[in-house]
Motif scaffolding. Structure first.
Motif, mmCIF file in Angstrom:
data_model
loop_
_atom_site.group_PDB
_atom_site.id
_atom_site.type_symbol
_atom_site.label_atom_id
_atom_site.label_comp_id
_atom_site.label_asym_id
_atom_site.label_seq_id
_atom_site.Cartn_x
_atom_site.Cartn_y
_atom_site.Cartn_z
ATOM 1 N N VAL A 94 0.826 -1.215 0.000
ATOM 2 C CA VAL A 94 0.000 0.000 0.000
ATOM 3 C C VAL A 94 0.859 1.264 0.000
ATOM 4 C CG1 VAL A 94 -1.635 1.356 1.345
ATOM 5 C CG2 VAL A 94 -2.018 -1.090 1.034
ATOM 6 N N GLU A 95 1.832 1.350 0.923
ATOM 7 C CA GLU A 95 2.555 2.620 1.064
ATOM 8 C C GLU A 95 3.621 2.810 -0.005
ATOM 9 O OE1 GLU A 95 0.873 4.189 2.928
ATOM 10 O OE2 GLU A 95 0.184 2.934 4.584
ATOM 11 N N VAL A 96 4.232 1.720 -0.451
ATOM 12 C CA VAL A 96 5.322 1.868 -1.413
ATOM 13 C C VAL A 96 4.823 1.813 -2.853
ATOM 14 C CG1 VAL A 96 7.516 0.909 -2.216
ATOM 15 C CG2 VAL A 96 6.969 0.903 0.221
ATOM 16 N N PHE A 97 3.916 0.880 -3.128
ATOM 17 C CA PHE A 97 3.549 0.684 -4.529
ATOM 18 C C PHE A 97 2.241 1.366 -4.919
ATOM 19 C CE2 PHE A 97 6.386 -2.840 -3.538
ATOM 20 C CZ PHE A 97 7.354 -2.605 -4.499
ATOM 21 N N ILE A 98 1.296 1.517 -3.983
ATOM 22 C CA ILE A 98 0.031 2.149 -4.352
ATOM 23 C C ILE A 98 0.065 3.648 -4.059
ATOM 24 C CG2 ILE A 98 -2.442 2.202 -3.934
ATOM 25 C CD1 ILE A 98 -2.283 -0.826 -3.489
ATOM 26 N N HIS A 99 0.314 4.002 -2.779
ATOM 27 C CA HIS A 99 0.372 5.435 -2.456
ATOM 28 C C HIS A 99 1.691 6.061 -2.885
ATOM 29 C CE1 HIS A 99 -3.406 5.766 -0.500
ATOM 30 N NE2 HIS A 99 -3.127 4.927 0.478
ATOM 31 N N LYS A 100 2.713 5.251 -3.030
ATOM 32 C CA LYS A 100 4.061 5.717 -3.421
ATOM 33 C C LYS A 100 4.568 6.830 -2.497
ATOM 34 C CE LYS A 100 4.039 4.383 -8.254
ATOM 35 N NZ LYS A 100 2.685 4.215 -8.808
ATOM 36 N N GLU A 101 4.248 6.743 -1.200
ATOM 37 C CA GLU A 101 4.685 7.788 -0.271
ATOM 38 C C GLU A 101 6.056 7.478 0.324
ATOM 39 O OE1 GLU A 101 0.186 9.056 0.985
ATOM 40 O OE2 GLU A 101 1.329 7.662 2.223
ATOM 41 N N VAL A 102 6.427 6.204 0.309
ATOM 42 C CA VAL A 102 7.782 5.830 0.689
ATOM 43 C C VAL A 102 8.424 5.274 -0.580
ATOM 44 C CG1 VAL A 102 9.203 4.435 2.212
ATOM 45 C CG2 VAL A 102 6.961 5.208 2.982
ATOM 46 N N THR A 103 9.505 5.916 -1.021
ATOM 47 C CA THR A 103 10.122 5.460 -2.262
ATOM 48 C C THR A 103 10.951 4.209 -2.007
ATOM 49 O OG1 THR A 103 12.006 6.878 -1.859
ATOM 50 C CG2 THR A 103 10.266 7.768 -3.252
ATOM 51 N N LEU A 104 11.186 3.476 -3.081
ATOM 52 C CA LEU A 104 11.988 2.256 -2.958
ATOM 53 C C LEU A 104 13.389 2.571 -2.449
ATOM 54 C CD1 LEU A 104 11.125 0.036 -6.045
ATOM 55 C CD2 LEU A 104 10.977 -0.586 -3.630
ATOM 56 N N ILE A 105 13.907 3.730 -2.835
ATOM 57 C CA ILE A 105 15.263 4.111 -2.413
ATOM 58 C C ILE A 105 15.300 4.377 -0.916
ATOM 59 C CG2 ILE A 105 17.131 5.783 -2.781
ATOM 60 C CD1 ILE A 105 15.761 6.290 -5.557
ATOM 61 N N ARG A 106 14.186 4.869 -0.387
ATOM 62 C CA ARG A 106 14.108 5.203 1.035
ATOM 63 C C ARG A 106 13.970 3.932 1.887
ATOM 64 N NH1 ARG A 106 15.027 7.290 4.952
ATOM 65 N NH2 ARG A 106 13.674 8.175 6.534
ATOM 66 N N LEU A 107 13.479 2.869 1.254
ATOM 67 C CA LEU A 107 13.124 1.648 1.983
ATOM 68 C C LEU A 107 14.263 1.061 2.823
ATOM 69 C CD1 LEU A 107 10.392 0.411 2.155
ATOM 70 C CD2 LEU A 107 10.975 -1.142 0.311
ATOM 71 N N PRO A 108 15.489 0.929 2.254
ATOM 72 C CA PRO A 108 16.582 0.378 3.078
ATOM 73 C C PRO A 108 16.816 1.169 4.357
ATOM 74 C CG PRO A 108 17.239 0.436 0.789
ATOM 75 C CD PRO A 108 15.910 1.131 0.860
ATOM 76 N N ASP A 109 16.685 2.509 4.285
ATOM 77 C CA ASP A 109 16.879 3.323 5.488
ATOM 78 C C ASP A 109 15.838 3.012 6.553
ATOM 79 O OD1 ASP A 109 19.114 4.641 4.692
ATOM 80 O OD2 ASP A 109 18.044 6.319 3.768
ATOM 81 N N VAL A 110 14.587 2.852 6.098
ATOM 82 C CA VAL A 110 13.513 2.546 7.052
ATOM 83 C C VAL A 110 13.761 1.179 7.678
ATOM 84 C CG1 VAL A 110 11.030 2.331 7.368
ATOM 85 C CG2 VAL A 110 11.922 3.920 5.675
ATOM 86 N N MET A 111 14.181 0.233 6.835
ATOM 87 C CA MET A 111 14.480 -1.118 7.346
ATOM 88 C C MET A 111 15.562 -1.051 8.411
ATOM 89 S SD MET A 111 14.643 -3.631 4.104
ATOM 90 C CE MET A 111 13.168 -4.305 3.384
ATOM 91 N N ARG A 112 16.626 -0.332 8.090
ATOM 92 C CA ARG A 112 17.763 -0.239 8.969
ATOM 93 C C ARG A 112 17.364 0.412 10.287
ATOM 94 N NH1 ARG A 112 20.641 3.870 9.167
ATOM 95 N NH2 ARG A 112 22.680 3.798 10.135
ATOM 96 N N ASP A 113 16.667 1.537 10.194
ATOM 97 C CA ASP A 113 16.242 2.248 11.399
ATOM 98 C C ASP A 113 15.407 1.360 12.311
ATOM 99 O OD1 ASP A 113 17.468 4.586 11.155
ATOM 100 O OD2 ASP A 113 15.671 5.811 10.852
ATOM 101 N N SER A 114 14.465 0.636 11.704
ATOM 102 C CA SER A 114 13.583 -0.187 12.529
ATOM 103 C C SER A 114 14.350 -1.362 13.128
ATOM 104 C CB SER A 114 12.385 -0.681 11.711
ATOM 105 O OG SER A 114 12.826 -1.389 10.584
ATOM 106 N N MET A 115 15.329 -1.895 12.375
ATOM 107 C CA MET A 115 16.056 -3.055 12.878
ATOM 108 C C MET A 115 17.059 -2.681 13.979
ATOM 109 S SD MET A 115 14.641 -5.608 11.711
ATOM 110 C CE MET A 115 13.117 -4.721 11.410
#
Lengths: 426, 170
Positions: free
Chosen positions: A254-275
């Motif tokens: 939903v957020e990455v592919f439909i709403h496109k509010e989190v870009t694919l490039i941003r995704l690794p950062d979000v993963m890292r932060d949460s981990m």
């Protein structure tokens, strides 16, 4: 040995990472008991033997991802359309939205940052007093802790399952047990909001179907998620780990592919932060598996129980002491460390006093929820102080009425077991 | 982070950081993918692989330990830390060095003993599942604790450096 313990305590208070303190205490105990220290490594490796634990990284990532998107805005928009017409509408909207968001993101301070930034200016604009707003937002940051699928509920279930008790506790039990106590907290805070703002004559908004329609359309993609996840969990269709996987995939799509509010490039950062958060919790959980192993081997809970039993004979007195102890603990330790450290010690004692393990979990978490904003060190006080650029002293004052209301709720939850247990039929 | 980022030691640190981050992201992505596949297989085709379940559990350990490594780099481990704010700046620097030495020692012990566990499984040729040797899966523990202890050793070194020239700068 006592000296070593004092040194460890001092190091902990001076800021040594908690995992190193727990590891040092476990290793020193094993060393003194002539047990090979590789037992610590073996216990750490048990992190890879807990099927439900995968829910922790998955839900945390999903929560961070939602926080990065505009889902919080849509959540507020929808709650506002549904509840905004009530007296003190926006305050109620804030409480409901925060509780919902916290349950899904696991009470890690994300709520204040993601929702507070939206709600605080809105409340101010609507003319609510400043201290009320600050108190409301800071308190709401941990509200919703008792609702599924919050991480502390899951973690409690996981820890108890490790202990091989005669009375079983499943994560699903915890999800059911939290419903009524969580609602009690929510309702009391709504009542308080109505009471505080009773004199402020504010034109009531009308309930508008049009507004609801717009809001529903905006969050059309996210709306099914809670129904799928909660429905799946409560009907038993999904195990908790599966529900977590479904949530992540759903949120990702939903957020990455439909709403496109989190870009694919941003995704690794979000993963890292949460981990980072997950790693910090898991390494503490890992080393405390080792310290718990020692605690149980040395029969410490039984010894503690026998000692306490000499001074405290009634269940009631024990519960009063428990509340006081947990309030202090909650102000000092974050909820995850407190859970992994204290439950193995506390639970056998509580069972000795005839307290149901599910009830103890709810008491523990409800107390810890207060700890998030108990002066002087409650974590959310500092997050809110930082976020809204207000002195911590002002936040102490602003949260005080909320603190006493929720303290009332905690006492009701503690001394009225059926509130937690009746839905389970225990 | 600093103006000397082009110097060799810092370049090595940057590369290591990239590897840590990259591996963490890769493993979490794998975890999400496998967990998703497993649900589809189970609910649509009513099959599912037990190996996948075992692999997912191992991934939790690896993601957790790598997360702890990255948390070390960002100094974001969970701690209580209520006394240090009452200390003077100078005192706090001393305390930090002592705390860092303590963490280095604890992590060396953890790394050593997880290495010993690994060697036992290596010699016994223990198999975890479908031919994967247990020692390989366990290897993240000594690796992670070694990196964490080295990182704290570095903090410690920097702290001492700051203390030594601190008098002139303040």
């Amino acid at each position: 040995m006592i000296l070593f313990g004092i040194v460890l305590l001092l190091l902990a208070l001076l800021g040594a990472p908690l995992f190193s303190i727990i590891a040092a205490s476990a290793m020193s105990n094993f060393y003194l008991a002539d047990i090979d220290l590789s037992v610590v490594a073996i216990e750490l490796y048990r992190l890879a033997e807990m099927p439900a634990l995968i829910a922790l990284p998955l839900f945390t990532f999903a929560g961070y991802l939602m926080g990065e998107s505009k889902a919080p805005q849509r959540l507020v928009q929808l709650t506002d359309a549904l509840l905004g017409w009530m007296p003190a509408g926006l305050a109620i909207v804030s409480l409901a939205a925060c509780a919902f968001f916290t349950a899904f993101t696991g009470a890690s301070g994300v709520t204040i940052i993601a929702l507070g930034a939206l709600l605080y200016p809105a409340l101010k604009q609507a003319g609510y007093p400043e201290n009320f707003n600050l108190g409301l937002i800071t308190t709401s940051g941990s509200l919703g802790l008792l609702f599924a699928p919050s991480l502390p509920l899951i973690l409690y279930g996981i820890i108890v399952q490790q202990m091989n008790l005669s009375q079983s506790v499943t994560i699903d039990d915890m999800f059911v047990a939290g419903i009524l106590p969580g609602l009690l907290m929510l309702l009391l805070l709504i009542g308080w909001s109505l009471h505080v703002n009773r004199k402020v004559a504010r034109p009531l908004e009308k309930f508008q179907w049009q507004k609801v329609k717009v809001a529903v359309r905006a969050s059309a993609w996210e709306l099914p998620m809670p129904f799928i996840v909660l429905g799946g969990i409560y009907t038993g269709f999904f195990a908790v780990s599966e529900a977590a996987a479904v949530t992540v995939l759903y949120v990702l799509i939903v957020e990455v592919f439909i709403h496109k509010e989190v870009t694919l490039i941003r995704l690794p950062d979000v993963m890292r932060d949460s981990m980072i958060l997950v790693g910090a919790i898991l390494v503490i959980l890992g080393v405390s598996l080792a310290s718990t192993n020692y605690v149980i081997d040395a029969d410490i809970p039984t010894k503690l129980f026998n000692t306490i039993k000499e001074y405290v004979s009634s269940k009631l007195t024990f519960l009063i002491l428990l509340n006081i102890f947990l309030l202090i603990l909650g102000a000092l330790l974050d909820i995850f460390s407190a859970l992994v450290l204290m439950i193995p010690l506390l639970l056998p004692i509580a069972i000795g006093y005839g307290i149901d393990p599910v009830h103890l979990g709810i008491i523990f978490l409800a107390n810890m929820q207060l700890g998030y904003f108990t002066p002087p060190v409650g974590m959310n006080l500092f997050i809110a102080s930082h976020r809204f650029q207000k002195p911590v002293m002002q936040l102490y004052k602003a949260t005080l009425p909320f603190f006493f209301i929720l303290l009332g709720a905690v006492l009701i939850i503690t001394y009225w077991p059926s509130l937690s247990l009746s839905l389970l039929g225990r | 982070m600093s103006d000397t980022s082009t110097q060799p030691p810092n370049r090595i640190l940057t590369i290591i950081a990239r590897i840590e981050d990259g591996l963490l992201v890769f493993l979490l992505s794998t975890m999400i993918f496998l967990a998703g596949m497993q649900i589809i297989l189970r609910n649509v085709f009513s099959t599912g692989f037990t190996e996948t379940d075992s692999l997912l559990k191992i991934l939790v350990l690896w993601v957790g330990m790598l997360g702890a490594v990255v948390a070390t780099r960002e100094r974001r481990h969970i701690s209580i830390d209520i006394l240090s704010r009452y200390l003077s700046e100078k005192m706090r620097q001393y305390v930090e060095v002592v705390v860092d030495i303590f963490v280095v020692l604890v992590c060396i012990l953890l790394a050593t003993h997880s290495m010993r566990m690994l060697l036992v499984d290596f010699e016994a040729k223990t198999i975890a599942f479908s031919g994967v040797p247990t020692w390989l899966l366990e290897s993240i523990l000594p690796i992670a604790f070694t990196i964490i202890s080295l990182r704290y050793l570095m903090y410690c070194w920097q702290g001492i450096g700051k203390l030594l020239k601190g008098d002139s700068s303040t």
